[in-house]
Scaffold this motif. Structure first.
Motif, PDB file in Angstrom:
ATOM      1  N   ASP A  85      -3.097 -13.047  -2.109  1.00  0.00           N
ATOM      2  CA  ASP A  85      -3.017 -13.926  -0.952  1.00  0.00           C
ATOM      3  C   ASP A  85      -1.578 -14.387  -0.817  1.00  0.00           C
ATOM      4  N   GLY A  86      -1.088 -14.384   0.388  1.00  0.00           N
ATOM      5  CA  GLY A  86       0.228 -14.966   0.633  1.00  0.00           C
ATOM      6  C   GLY A  86       0.067 -16.285   1.337  1.00  0.00           C
ATOM      7  N   ASP A  87       0.955 -16.521   2.288  1.00  0.00           N
ATOM      8  CA  ASP A  87       0.878 -17.779   3.023  1.00  0.00           C
ATOM      9  C   ASP A  87      -0.109 -17.710   4.180  1.00  0.00           C
ATOM     10  N   CYS A  88      -0.451 -16.492   4.602  1.00  0.00           N
ATOM     11  CA  CYS A  88      -1.536 -16.376   5.561  1.00  0.00           C
ATOM     12  C   CYS A  88      -2.685 -15.661   4.857  1.00  0.00           C
ATOM     13  N   TYR A  89      -3.836 -15.647   5.487  1.00  0.00           N
ATOM     14  CA  TYR A  89      -5.012 -15.178   4.763  1.00  0.00           C
ATOM     15  C   TYR A  89      -5.164 -13.676   4.766  1.00  0.00           C
ATOM     16  N   GLN A  90      -4.327 -12.940   5.529  1.00  0.00           N
ATOM     17  CA  GLN A  90      -4.410 -11.490   5.429  1.00  0.00           C
ATOM     18  C   GLN A  90      -3.773 -11.053   4.111  1.00  0.00           C
ATOM     19  N   PRO A  91      -4.462 -10.207   3.328  1.00  0.00           N
ATOM     20  CA  PRO A  91      -3.933  -9.850   1.995  1.00  0.00           C
ATOM     21  C   PRO A  91      -2.595  -9.125   2.093  1.00  0.00           C
ATOM     22  N   ILE A  92      -1.782  -9.319   1.060  1.00  0.00           N
ATOM     23  CA  ILE A  92      -0.491  -8.636   0.968  1.00  0.00           C
ATOM     24  C   ILE A  92      -0.445  -7.859  -0.340  1.00  0.00           C
ATOM     25  N   LEU A  93       0.457  -6.887  -0.399  1.00  0.00           N
ATOM     26  CA  LEU A  93       0.552  -6.000  -1.556  1.00  0.00           C
ATOM     27  C   LEU A  93       1.878  -6.189  -2.267  1.00  0.00           C
ATOM     28  N   TYR A  94       1.823  -6.180  -3.589  1.00  0.00           N
ATOM     29  CA  TYR A  94       3.034  -6.237  -4.408  1.00  0.00           C
ATOM     30  C   TYR A  94       3.060  -5.010  -5.309  1.00  0.00           C
ATOM     31  N   TYR A  95       4.258  -4.558  -5.567  1.00  0.00           N
ATOM     32  CA  TYR A  95       4.444  -3.364  -6.406  1.00  0.00           C
ATOM     33  C   TYR A  95       5.460  -3.702  -7.478  1.00  0.00           C
ATOM     34  N   SER A  96       5.180  -3.309  -8.719  1.00  0.00           N
ATOM     35  CA  SER A  96       6.196  -3.426  -9.768  1.00  0.00           C
ATOM     36  C   SER A  96       6.168  -2.151 -10.593  1.00  0.00           C
ATOM     37  N   GLY A  97       7.339  -1.676 -10.940  1.00  0.00           N
ATOM     38  CA  GLY A  97       7.407  -0.468 -11.742  1.00  0.00           C
ATOM     39  C   GLY A  97       8.375   0.537 -11.178  1.00  0.00           C
ATOM     40  N   GLN A  98       8.105   1.772 -11.467  1.00  0.00           N
ATOM     41  CA  GLN A  98       9.052   2.843 -11.200  1.00  0.00           C
ATOM     42  C   GLN A  98       9.142   3.174  -9.708  1.00  0.00           C
ATOM     43  N   GLN A  99      10.362   3.351  -9.269  1.00  0.00           N
ATOM     44  CA  GLN A  99      10.563   3.827  -7.897  1.00  0.00           C
ATOM     45  C   GLN A  99      10.293   5.334  -7.849  1.00  0.00           C
ATOM     46  N   VAL A 100       9.677   5.779  -6.801  1.00  0.00           N
ATOM     47  CA  VAL A 100       9.393   7.207  -6.638  1.00  0.00           C
ATOM     48  C   VAL A 100      10.048   7.670  -5.337  1.00  0.00           C
ATOM     49  N   ARG A 101      10.987   8.589  -5.436  1.00  0.00           N
ATOM     50  CA  ARG A 101      11.651   9.140  -4.248  1.00  0.00           C
ATOM     51  C   ARG A 101      10.901  10.394  -3.786  1.00  0.00           C
ATOM     52  N   GLU A 102      10.693  10.477  -2.529  1.00  0.00           N
ATOM     53  CA  GLU A 102       9.974  11.638  -2.006  1.00  0.00           C
ATOM     54  C   GLU A 102      10.649  12.936  -2.428  1.00  0.00           C
TER      55      GLU A 102
END
Length: 1710
Positions: free
Chosen positions: A659-676
């Protein structure tokens, strides 16, 4: 930084436009379960939509493939399929292929390992396919399984084996786990991550993980090579079973039970190194309830219908368990949400076997989270919401709830304020049950107290699990699911432990005992029998929760268990060791974990407070933080206000749904960057950011719609999302988000406000418990609040905790429904609104009562110390923007805050209602429920106004305060405007007005006023026996005056008020100040200078320093006018602690100087006293007298000390065992003393060789004794004075002749004899032997010597007597001693320690045996190394003991004490030291075996070989195990320090024999080698032919000397340079090896010695070694060698050496 933010926003905006999918309710596409996939987290990442014909219910990702479960039970796969031999081997993620082999099966769960997959069908069957090299698919004889194939999970314990029904499946790289319907874990595959007791891999058939048998497992997760299980705490039925008291694995105690008068504390600190005992711990983190209902289409392990949380019957942690570190930690205010979710989906996250180790990218996250959330959401949501968000985000560091967020705070509920339900049916049931239960209660309350039985075992009111929230929508098979649910609920009631008990009876007892209101039905006799006090503290975790809610809401009390490989710390036990069996991660036990997830080499745990704990590999920042070490769970670093409710773990990344500041869910990512473009390139070659330092917001998350679940695996991420339909989905999300936020808020208030308030009472209590009293709240907070307010506060705390717990359970349920059903009928609050309404009503009532009685005002006093230091926290939690608001008003606002949430309920229910037709049933239900909540909100608002009006009425007394007295934190307690209080002896027309504030007592007279700060003020009542005056005596440091009250009631009121005000003002809330009745003397602490005028002891002395309770307390200095100065610490006005005292001596014009410890104004403890006369005493003091062990050196100022006494003192006199060295007379006395006189048995030796042992009386040799002169003339008989014979006795001459009769006279100056003379027959050798005197019989026994020294060591460890104390307390005392000593050294520059010494001290503070369990060789070595370091450090209790023992030993046996007749006593004294020190060591390390116990050797591996070559390894010959003995453990530490005096005694004793031996050695060594070899009879074949000389071989000729066996000779000579018998035996062994090496070089390799061959050769080596005191060496080894090696190889070698010594003495040379 700004550039990054703008870039981020612009990209997110463009993506939002490209997606063109609104985030609010306009969309009407009706899409549910849409799937989006992506990799990495950069700005350019765009999720790809996977188009399927049906909604996706669950996804699972492996390293390079994925599995999808869609509505209808079909399964699709995508990615690389190496196992699909002839078919297509790779499918793009956007075009999944149907697994046709599963057609006709209704699949309810899927899982993916690194390279294999699995599915669970509706009937509980398992299908597996993919790689099977390690047996991970459970199908033997196949290396790959191309298509889904059934795998039988059979229980072999039944006949015939029946099939186990599986709920959930999860896969790793080489293993798979299944969770059965009985909530047990089954495993197959390879590796220790299976948790099975086997060494044979692979395991082809699924086997049960026995170490989790008896536990209720809620969820399992697999990493690449480790496993996790979420386990429910044991139900109370288990607590009633007769648990075994010892672990079946390691035979250690499983739990300890402490009887605390009215309750029992059961503590479990046992962890078996193999895993955990099958029968689980006895720690009472117990939770009643039954297993959750099965949800076939989603996570079957979801604890949706389990009971509410239960209090632990024995778990009784106080708030002092929360360390300052935890209190200071600042993390987001996101608080605490229970998220239970589709665990199959989560656990199936695959792992990446090709993980990188680097993480060497840039350390800056591309998206600074605070700004990202604030600015982005500012654009996406409405302006006012964003402004509010910004305020929260910018608010600075916020407090995170302490880790143990819902620990049981104190004890139990009040009998009278028991939680009761309003259900009349329930009450009638209680009444009918009460009498039937009564006798059962009687029998029960003796084992555990009545309150524990009744309050702690709420299984809730019965009922089936078919409650709302049970059936996933759109799925067939309702009756089957209902049956499953019933079956599961019955299973949950059963105890899975192996004990034999009648389960139905136990369950019935539990239900009857747990009914609310039962206490009111129990007879007074029962209550008296239980001895319950009336006022008790409350638990902050509700005991059993709400009975009505038990079947409806999920439980929060869980544990996380882990096992498998741990090289990356992914097991969370603080080390990198593997675990073969499941082991509980204890630090997560109180964190309310609701979901676990495992990446390849890292682990995640999601708590009910919406926090994420992570541990394991952090090579790419996948843990969401940069803290070290990563081997223990730590919180992921998230911005303030971010509340996580779902997690996914991939190979090197973590995905969070929040949950962020509004009620629509948000996504967080931690870890390795992947380049296409660089997915196939090595990770360390990719450019740009390669890892995150903390979770990064994914910019596209708002475009996905309303995400209901996230999954991760390999390098991929997947999100399941819904589009908003008529606003319904958005409203459901808003309701769940609001409840999560509210629960976090409530938890923060509980942890940071309510818990510390009750903690103040706990701190009071701790002061009482030391006196042996049972501290009750009446004696702690009662002092500040009074009994009435104390009860109200308890009621408030109990109601608040019930409300908080209900909210936590409700938020968990709403979160779980978001992931599964998303239907209005899943809302519990519609059908069961009464649970919520009653809880709020009860809570508001308790707050109002507290307010009306002025409770918040009184509560402000003891809590000012805590909240005064962080008012911004209190203001933020109370949502108050007003400055300088009084503390009590803040508290009022804070505790009324939950009422606002009722409006929120009403608003959100109304919003949900607008999504339905007005005529629909759902609309009507929502409307009715909304009306109920709104009506209650208005009702409670009126109740609050009434309470505040009443409070202000009591507050508004007349009287104007001047500006100088008007201060923001000052609180008025009472005032005397009604003439209720006057000054004694005041003038007739004088006006005296006394106003008591919380910081000062003000005495106002007309226009002037005097302020007496409460820091130096205390009050006491004047007795009323002889006068009618009701007086109070008020004392300040400068004056004392008497106040007269108009009545005894007024007097009591003022006395109590002043004491309470003082208590608050001086921040003494955490300390005990309660006295008897109303004579409380609250603690008053300040730093001040003051000169005393009236105190008899301190008269005219000036004190400068800390104060407490009106008296000096803390660090300070007192100077007397006569020159005395004390500098040090005080306590209660008396010297207490370490201090320096100088006292001038008028006669000698010098000072007596004492430096040491004090207690209660007197010298007490260790100290040094330098007398003006020149005497010096070092040792223990008590009550200003020498008491305990100490040494006194006496002598004139300028001469060397003529006498020294070392030993025990009692009340300033020598009493007990001691050694007195009279240097002037050349005598040394070793024996017992009484009142400064020799009394009892003792020994005297003189410098002239005289030896006496026997009785002493009145400081004289008086009684029976033995006297020996240097020439062995012996007298055994009666003595009357020193050296004076008087009475019967026997005088034996050196030649054996003896007199028997009566003797008188002084030894050495003529004796009178009346008796017989005997000259023994020449052949009467036996008679001769009989006359030999055995010395030591009349001396002090060795175990009686130096008892004071050992007693002081035990006392330092916190033990009243040897062995009687707590191990934990001993380690705490060690840490305190080391810390205190090092701090004192730090303060003194001349005593400064080196850095290495400081590191050593720090390492000694911790027990090296971290895990309880049997001592292995590794632990044994750690203990040994610890002892070596400890004994080298005088600051350690063992080091101080060692130092003292060395001092007393040398004092005894050096100088005059070096008398050969003392040898036996010296040896016995060392053996006594060993035994007594070993007792101390075993107390510190309870797992160490007893003397003679065996530690098994570890299996041989390279590490063992390396260890065996270490120089400090013990010297026993190779055996199956090492024998533990005090000598092998402690002699290497002790003997080198005692060696000089001891060996001197051996040399004196063996002087004659050694002289004979040495003469022979010198004679025989004149011969050349060949002649000597021939003389000794060495066989010719053993003669060396050539010997090395200067590196070249030289032939042996007849003239060669000292060349044969030269290396063996040199080796044996080292025996004189070693100390311990084991070292000397090692030298002998090496000598034999050198001899053998030289002989074998000239003979064949298969040569074996016989003793006839070996002895002459060894004799030759002994002769050539020329060891001067060989007899002494032999005797020392014989006396002190470890008994366990006497009959082994070393024993034989030693016997050979001894034989050589005797042979040499008697050798005849021709």
């Amino acid at each position: 930084m700004h550039q990054h933010c703008h870039g981020q926003i612009s990209v997110m905006e463009s993506q939002r436009k490209r997606y063109a999918a609104p985030s609010s309710g306009e969309d009407s596409s009706g899409e549910r379960g849409s799937l989006h996939t992506w990799k990495g987290y950069s700005c350019s990442v765009t999720p790809e939509r996977v188009l399927l014909s049906r909604p996706v219910l669950q996804a699972a990702l492996g390293t390079r493939h994925g599995v999808l479960l869609v509505e209808g039970g079909q399964v699709y796969s995508f990615g690389e399929f190496r196992w699909k031999q002839s078919q297509v081997s790779e499918v793009g993620p956007l075009k999944p292929v149907l697994e046709s082999a599963l057609s006709g099966q209704c699949v309810v769960a899927v899982a993916a390992g690194s390279f294999h997959s699995g599915a669970v069908t509706e009937d509980g069957g398992v299908h597996m396919w993919g790689e099977n090299s390690f047996g991970q698919c459970g199908l033997s004889s196949l290396t790959v399984v191309p298509n889904p194939t059934p795998v039988a999970v059979l229980d072999p314990d039944t006949s015939p084996p029946h099939t186990i029904r599986v709920l959930e499946l999860t896969c790793g790289e080489q293993h798979s786990l299944a969770l059965s319907a009985q909530h047990e874990v089954w495993a197959w595959g390879s590796g220790c991550q299976l948790g099975l007791v086997t060494t044979i891999f692979p395991v082809w058939k699924p086997q049960k993980v026995e170490h989790l048998a008896g536990r209720h497992v809620l969820q399992v997760a697999c990493g690449a090579f480790h496993s996790l299980a979420l386990v429910r705490c044991l139900p109370p039925q288990e607590a009633r079973r007769p648990l075994p008291d010892k672990c079946g694995q390691c035979n250690q105690l499983l739990y300890t039970m402490t009887d605390k008068e009215d309750h029992v504390i059961i503590s479990d600190s046992h962890y078996c190194p193999l895993g955990v005992e099958l029968l689980a711990d006895g720690e009472a983190r117990l939770e009643p309830g039954r297993s959750p209902p099965l949800r076939l289409q989603s996570s079957p392990s979801e604890p949706l219908s389990s009971h509410t949380s239960a209090s632990a019957p024995g778990l009784h942690p106080s708030i002092t368990d929360h360390t300052d570190y935890e209190r200071r930690r600042t993390v987001a205010q996101n608080g605490e949400i229970l998220t239970t979710r589709d665990s199959d989906m989560r656990d199936a996250a695959g792992t990446d076997s090709d993980r990188t180790v680097g993480g060497a990218g840039s350390q800056n996250s591309p998206y600074p989270d605070d700004q990202a959330v604030k600015e982005y959401l500012n654009k996406l949501s409405d302006t006012s919401l964003a402004e509010e968000t910004a305020k929260m985000t910018i608010a600075g560091a916020s407090f995170q709830p302490p880790a143990d967020s819902l620990d049981l705070l104190t004890s139990d509920l009040l009998p009278g304020v028991m939680p009761v339900t309003t259900s009349s049916a329930l009450n009638s049931l209680v009444s009918s049950c009460a009498s039937a239960v009564a006798e059962r209660v009687v029998s029960t309350c003796e084992a555990l107290s009545l309150k524990k039985r009744i309050n702690c075992h709420y299984p809730g009111v019965g009922g089936v699990a078919g409650a709302p929230g049970g059936v996933p929508g759109g799925f067939p098979g309702g009756p089957a699911e209902e049956r499953v649910r019933l079956e599961e609920s019955m299973q949950g009631k059963k105890s899975c432990s192996t004990g034999d008990i009648r389960e139905e009876e136990a369950e019935g007892l539990s239900r009857r005992l747990s009914l609310p209101g039962l206490l009111s039905q129990v007879s007074p006799r029962l209550l008296r029998r239980a001895s319950r006090p009336r006022v008790r503290v409350v638990p902050l975790t509700p005991v059993g929760g709400l009975p009505e809610a038990g079947e409806l809401l999920p439980s929060l009390q869980t544990e996380v268990w882990s096992w498998g490989r741990g090289e990356e710390g992914q097991l969370g036990h603080g080390d990198n060791l593997p675990r073969l069996q499941p082991l509980c991660i204890k630090c997560l036990s109180s964190k309310e974990v609701v979901l676990v997830a495992a990446g390849a080499h890292h682990s995640l745990a999601l708590t009910a407070q919406s926090q994420v704990f992570s541990w394991g590999s952090n090579s790419s920042g996948q843990l969401g933080h940069m803290a070290c070490p990563t081997t223990i769970p730590r919180l992921a670093k998230l911005s303030e206000g971010i509340r996580v409710w779902d997690v996914g773990a991939g190979a090197q990344h973590t995905l969070l749904l929040a949950d962020g500041d509004c009620y629509q869910p948000i996504l967080y990512y931690s870890g390795q960057q992947v380049r296409e473009a660089a997915q196939d390139a090595p990770q360390d070659q990719t450019e740009g950011y390669s890892y995150t330092q903390q979770p990064v917001l994914l910019p596209f998350c708002m475009n996905l719609g309303y995400v209901s679940g996230v999954f991760a695996g390999g390098q991929s991420c997947v999100a399941l999302a819904d589009r908003n339909v008529t606003g319904f989905i958005a409203s459901l999300h808003e309701l769940a988000a609001a409840e999560r936020k509210f629960y976090c808020k409530l938890s923060s208030v509980k942890n940071h406000i309510l818990r510390p308030l009750l903690d103040l009472g706990e701190n009071y209590c701790s002061r009482y418990s030391s006196a042996g009293q049972r501290p009750w709240v009446r004696e702690s907070l009662g002092t500040a609040l009074g009994p009435a307010s104390t009860v109200l506060l308890q009621s408030l705390a109990r109601c608040y905790s019930r409300l908080c717990h209900l909210t936590g359970q409700h938020s968990a349920l709403l979160t779980a429904n978001l992931r599964r059903r998303r239907e209005v009928k899943s809302l519990v609050m519609l059908e069961h609104a009464s649970i919520f309404l009653d809880t709020y009503n009860e809570y508001c009532c308790s707050v109002g009562n507290f307010l009306v009685m002025g409770g918040f005002q009184a509560l402000a006093k003891p809590s000012l110390d805590f909240f005064g230091k962080c008012p911004e926290l209190l203001q933020r939690l109370a949502e108050s923007s007003e400055e300088n608001i009084p503390l009590s008003d803040l508290l009022v606002a804070l505790f009324y805050l939950p009422m606002r949430h009722l409006h929120e309920y009403g608003r959100l229910l109304l919003k949900l209602g607008t999504c339905f037709e007005v005529s629909s049933v759902d609309y009507q239900k929502l409307q009715d429920c909304c009306s109920k909540f709104e009506a209650l909100a208005l009702h409670l608002k009126r109740r609050r106004k009434e309470a505040e009006y009443t409070y202000h009425f009591w507050k508004s007394f007349p009287g104007k305060m001047t500006d100088s007295l008007r201060k923001p934190p000052r609180r008025l307690i009472c005032e005397s405007s009604n003439k209720a209080l006057t000054l004694q002896n005041s003038g007739r027309f004088s006006v005296n007005w006394f106003i008591l504030f919380n910081d000062a007592l003000v005495h106002a007279q007309f226009s002037t006023h005097h302020v007496f700060p409460l820091a130096t003020l205390w009050v006491e009542p004047i007795p009323e026996e002889n006068t009618d005056l009701y007086g109070l005596k008020v004392i300040s440091p400068e004056e004392t005056f008497t106040l007269l009250a108009c009545s005894s009631m007024e007097k009591a009121k003022w006395l109590r008020s002043i004491n309470q005000a003082v208590d608050q003002a001086m921040s003494g809330a955490g300390q005990s100040g309660s006295g008897a009745g109303q004579r409380a003397e609250p603690p008053i602490s300040r730093t001040a200078s003051y000169t005393f005028y009236k105190d008899s002891r301190l008269k005219e002395a000036t004190y400068e320093g800390r104060w407490l309770a009106g008296k000096p307390n803390g660090r300070g200095m007192v100077k007397w006018l006569d020159g005395r100065i004390y500098t040090g610490t005080f306590k209660n006005g008396l010297e207490d602690g370490f201090g320096d005292y100088v006292m001038p001596s008028k006669t000698l014009n010098l000072n007596d100087h004492y430096q040491g410890h004090w207690k209660e104004g007197k010298m007490h403890g260790i100290g040094t006293y330098k007398y003006a006369t020149g005497e010096l005493y070092e040792g223990s003091f008590q009550d200003n007298m020498r008491h305990g062990h100490g040494m006194l050196r006496s002598g004139t100022l300028n001469s060397s000390s003529p006498s020294v006494f070392i030993g025990q003192w009692v009340h300033d006199k020598k009493t007990g065992y001691g050694v007195f060295d009279d240097i002037t007379r050349g005598e040394k006395y070793m024996g017992m003393w009484q009142d400064d006189q020799r009394q009892g048995t003792g020994v005297i030796v003189t410098q002239f060789g005289l030896y006496y042992e026997g009785a002493f009386n009145n400081n004289k040799m008086q009684g029976t004794g033995v006297l020996l002169s240097e020439d062995n003339t012996t007298y055994e008989g009666e003595f009357s004075e020193d050296w004076t014979l008087n009475g019967k006795g026997v005088l034996t001459m050196a030649n054996g002749d003896y007199f028997e009769g009566t003797f008188t006279g002084e030894w050495g100056s003529g004796l009178k004899v009346s008796g017989s003379f005997f000259k023994p027959n020449l052949y009467d050798s036996d008679g001769d032997k009989g006359r030999a005197v055995k010395l030591g019989r009349l001396a002090v026994r060795p175990e009686e010597k130096w008892r004071a020294v050992f007693e002081e060591c035990w006392m330092r460890l916190g033990c009243e007597a040897p062995g009687q104390g707590e191990n934990q307390r001993a380690w705490e005392n060690i840490a305190v001693a080391l810390t205190t000593s090092s701090r004192q050294h730090r303060d003194c520059p001349e005593m400064n320690l080196s850095q290495s010494h400081n590191r050593t001290l720090e390492s000694l503070e911790f027990n090296p045996q971290q895990h309880v369990g049997p001592v292995t060789m590794e632990k044994y070595d750690r203990i040994r190394h610890y002892l070596i370091k400890a004994c080298d450090t005088p600051l350690h209790p063992l080091g101080r003991l060692m130092e003292t023992l060395v001092a007393v030993y040398r004092m005894t046996y050096v100088g005059v004490g070096a008398n050969r007749r003392l040898l036996l006593q010296a040896v016995n004294e060392i053996m006594s030291y060993l035994a007594r020190i070993f007792q101390l060591v075993r107390f510190l390390f309870p797992d160490l075996p007893e003397e003679g116990g065996v530690i098994p050797e570890p299996s041989s591996d390279p590490q063992d070989k390396k260890d065996s070559n270490c120089a400090d390894t013990q010297l026993e010959s190779p055996k199956p195990g090492r024998v533990v003995s005090s000598s092998s453990l402690l002699l290497p530490v002790l003997l080198p320090r005692l060696y000089p005096p001891l060996f001197t005694l051996y040399a004196l004793e063996k002087e004659r024999e050694d002289d004979v031996y040495w003469e022979c050695v010198l004679r025989l060594n004149k011969q050349p080698d060949m002649a000597l070899l021939a003389f000794l009879g060495v066989q010719h074949k053993f003669w060396p032919v050539s010997v090395p000389v200067l590196g070249e071989r030289t032939e042996v000729v007849s003239s060669t000397k000292d060349a044969c066996f030269a290396s063996a000779t040199e080796t044996l000579q080292q025996i004189s340079t070693t100390f311990t018998p084991s070292d000397k035996l090692q030298v002998i062994q090496l000598t034999f090896e050198e001899i053998t090496k030289e002989v074998v070089s000239s003979l064949e390799d298969s040569f074996l010695w016989s003793m006839d061959d070996l002895f002459p050769v060894f004799l030759y080596v002994v002769l050539r070694a020329r060891i001067r005191n060989l007899g002494s060496e032999v005797s020392l080894i014989e006396d002190l060698m470890d008994p366990c090696v006497q009959h082994g190889e070393h024993g034989i070698m030693f016997t050979t050496l001894k034989a050589c010594y005797y042979q040499i003495q008697h050798e005849k040379t021709t």
